[in-house]
Design a protein around this motif. Structure first.
Motif, mmCIF file in Angstrom:
data_model
loop_
_atom_site.group_PDB
_atom_site.id
_atom_site.type_symbol
_atom_site.label_atom_id
_atom_site.label_comp_id
_atom_site.label_asym_id
_atom_site.label_seq_id
_atom_site.Cartn_x
_atom_site.Cartn_y
_atom_site.Cartn_z
ATOM 1 N N TRP A 58 10.686 -6.262 -18.127
ATOM 2 C CA TRP A 58 10.318 -6.538 -16.736
ATOM 3 C C TRP A 58 11.450 -7.252 -16.032
ATOM 4 N N PRO A 59 12.166 -6.575 -15.123
ATOM 5 C CA PRO A 59 13.296 -7.221 -14.443
ATOM 6 C C PRO A 59 12.824 -8.249 -13.419
ATOM 7 N N ASP A 60 13.656 -9.237 -13.143
ATOM 8 C CA ASP A 60 13.361 -10.181 -12.076
ATOM 9 C C ASP A 60 13.172 -9.411 -10.775
ATOM 10 N N GLY A 61 12.220 -9.855 -9.990
ATOM 11 C CA GLY A 61 11.933 -9.183 -8.724
ATOM 12 C C GLY A 61 10.795 -8.178 -8.846
ATOM 13 N N ALA A 62 10.364 -7.915 -10.086
ATOM 14 C CA ALA A 62 9.221 -7.000 -10.271
ATOM 15 C C ALA A 62 7.966 -7.642 -9.676
ATOM 16 N N VAL A 63 7.219 -6.873 -8.905
ATOM 17 C CA VAL A 63 5.971 -7.367 -8.317
ATOM 18 C C VAL A 63 4.874 -6.336 -8.577
ATOM 19 N N ILE A 64 3.740 -6.815 -9.078
ATOM 20 C CA ILE A 64 2.563 -5.962 -9.286
ATOM 21 C C ILE A 64 1.421 -6.539 -8.452
ATOM 22 N N VAL A 65 0.718 -5.657 -7.748
ATOM 23 C CA VAL A 65 -0.395 -6.095 -6.890
ATOM 24 C C VAL A 65 -1.712 -5.525 -7.420
ATOM 25 N N ALA A 106 2.820 -1.065 -7.964
ATOM 26 C CA ALA A 106 4.046 -1.654 -8.512
ATOM 27 C C ALA A 106 5.225 -1.364 -7.586
ATOM 28 N N ASN A 107 6.071 -2.367 -7.357
ATOM 29 C CA ASN A 107 7.302 -2.074 -6.603
ATOM 30 C C ASN A 107 8.305 -1.389 -7.549
ATOM 31 N N GLU A 108 9.467 -1.033 -7.046
ATOM 32 C CA GLU A 108 10.424 -0.256 -7.848
ATOM 33 C C GLU A 108 10.803 -0.961 -9.147
ATOM 34 N N ALA A 109 11.042 -2.279 -9.061
ATOM 35 C CA ALA A 109 11.441 -3.024 -10.264
ATOM 36 C C ALA A 109 10.301 -3.056 -11.278
ATOM 37 N N ARG A 160 0.826 -1.220 0.000
ATOM 38 C CA ARG A 160 0.000 0.000 0.000
ATOM 39 C C ARG A 160 0.855 1.263 0.000
ATOM 40 N N ASP A 161 2.151 1.100 0.282
ATOM 41 C CA ASP A 161 3.065 2.253 0.211
ATOM 42 C C ASP A 161 3.789 2.328 -1.142
ATOM 43 N N TRP A 162 3.499 1.381 -2.025
ATOM 44 C CA TRP A 162 4.165 1.378 -3.341
ATOM 45 C C TRP A 162 3.448 2.354 -4.266
#
Ligand code: HEC
Length: 159
Positions: free
Chosen positions: A74-81, A61-64, A33-35
């Protein structure tokens, strides 16, 4: 003192990684929720996605993942919620209601070779442990395959 703190952090993150990799599961995206917010959408009754996605959803979305939205890679470690809430209609307004679920996409190309490099998971309501996805292809990626040109991601980062 400083060194001890650093060693402690390495030990903790090493443990978290081992726990995650060991179980083979996508971790609950703590703090999402802070992303940065990507976009929102309301899905009404009668929409193709209404079952199970009827409601108000917000994407984070996180930074990646943010780098992925901007570059198309899309770099490894990318997370979308995908944060899905019920809505309550009244007084010519739609208000946010209880959380129905969150959907998570996590990029790990070497691991999720059957689903385009993305792992998919869902968490019911506000639960961090009640998982919803047992078949990433059948429940999730099958539909996302249509978006191959954009790395299997539907949404775009808006201004
Ligand atoms: C029938 C098609 C369909 C299925 C099945 C589906 N999705 Fe999606 N998904 C979409 C669409 C359309 C969007 C774009 C929503 C928007 O633009 O706000 C989306 C967006 C997303 C996003 C944000 C990234 C993106 O692609 O825009 C995540 C995360 C996500 N879905 C996760 C999941 C998970 C987890 C599952 C399985 C439980 C799943 N999806 C199943 C159609 C689908």
């Amino acid at each position: 003192m400083k060194l001890r703190a650093i060693v402690g952090v390495i030990a903790i993150s090493g443990f978290a990684f081992a726990a995650q990799a060991g179980e083979g599961k996508i971790a609950y995206p703590e703090g999402y929720r802070d992303w940065p917010h990507v976009k929102s959408m309301v899905i009404l009754e009668g929409h193709d996605l209404a079952d199970p996605f009827q409601g108000i959803h917000h994407l984070y979305a996180n930074e990646a993942a943010l780098a992925g939205y901007r570059s198309g890679n899309w770099p490894d470690g990318a997370v979308i919620v995908f944060d899905l809430l019920k809505y309550a209609e009244g007084g010519h307004a739609l208000q946010e209601g209880d959380r129905k679920l969150i959907g998570v996409m996590r990029r790990e190309t070497a691991r999720y070779t059957d689903t385009g490099g993305w792992g998919y998971e869902g968490f019911a309501g506000d639960s961090k442990t009640k998982r919803l996805v047992s078949d990433m292809m059948g429940q999730c990626h099958g539909c996302h395959t249509g978006q191959e040109k954009t790395g299997f991601v539907f949404s775009k980062l808006r201004k």
